[in-house]
Design a protein around this motif. Structure first.
Motif: not given
Length: 272
Positions: A31-36, A43-52, A186-188
């Motif tokens: 969870h920390l690795a993702g939140n960092l 924003a795009l990469h974080f939202n891609q991570y959240a979608l995954f 569309e969007g994330y």
């Protein structure tokens, strides 16, 4: 010993506490690795991570296992505390607990309860919004240097071939972004925006940041005793390794909560 007696024994409860606790430590690292990414990525990469993390079947399975572990760990901790107090209902007339145990070890139930409260509020503010809020903002898919494809009869065709007339379109459907795979327009789900608004732009952003940091202090104290204690409960008690386990546990209990705490502090005070 009957099976029910084994399940009810304090030893069995300690095993389950140790196993679920160590699993949750692994969850904290992931969870920390993702939140960092909120600090070191966009924003795009974080939202891609959240979608995954919310759509991948394996991650979903691990998520359910995490929810179960949190509940089991909390309930098991309460039962152990009650059982230990019943075993010694009358305190000794002369006792000096600080001489034999750390403050964290004597207050694990209180620390665990505070962490559970934090987890519930944290999930309400982020997890529930991500999954169920119909007004969740979307981050539009920007073409940028992505290639735009058109789906033609079930196949993806680069847009330039379509517009140049090289491909005859009979059943054109939608345009797709090659990087994200999402339809153009569309969007994330914009969890990045939700997080930044919560800690930075909302009227209670400073309070939320302070409370989050306090929760990480509580987590640190909980881990300070719990990490090494988990290995002892599982029988990993060897003079050759005890020093390493205790040292690693103390480093883990400081570094992981500290990095979590830095994220909202960075967002509130330094992010643009």
């Amino acid at each position: 010993m009957a099976k029910s007696a084994i399940l009810k024994s304090s030893l069995a409860k300690k095993y389950w506490m140790a196993l679920t606790g160590l699993f949750l430590c692994l969850f904290l690292v992931g969870h920390l690795a993702g939140n960092l990414q909120l600090i070191f990525s966009d924003a795009l990469h974080f939202n891609q991570y959240a979608l995954f993390m919310t759509t991948n079947p394996v991650v979903k399975l691990l998520s359910y296992l995490t929810y179960i572990s949190i509940l089991f760990h909390a309930v098991d901790g309460i039962l152990l505390t009650v059982q230990n107090r019943k075993a010694r209902p009358i305190r000794y007339a002369m006792e000096n607990p600080s001489a034999n145990s750390t403050w964290a070890s004597r207050n694990m139930a209180v620390l665990g309860t505070l962490i559970l409260v934090f987890i519930v509020t944290h999930m309400v503010n982020f997890w529930a919004v991500m999954h169920f809020d119909k007004n969740m903002p979307l981050q539009s898919v920007a073409n940028g240097d992505s290639q735009v494809y058109v789906m033609v009869d079930g196949s993806y065709i680069p847009q330039e071939f379509v517009t140049s007339g090289d491909v005859k379109i009979e059943h054109r459907t939608e345009f797709f972004d090659s990087k994200s795979g999402l339809k153009i327009g569309e969007g994330y789900k914009d969890l990045h925006k939700i997080t930044f608004e919560f800690f930075k732009d909302s009227e209670y952003g400073l309070i939320a940041t302070i409370l989050y940091v306090i929760a990480m202090f509580v987590l640190s104290f909980h881990l300070w005793h719990g990490f090494a204690s988990a290995f002892q409960s599982l029988g990993a008690n060897n003079p050759k390794y005890n020093g390493f386990i205790k040292g690693f546990g103390k480093a883990f209990s400081v570094i992981v909560p500290l990095l979590f705490a830095i994220i909202p502090v960075y967002i509130h005070f330094f992010a643009k």
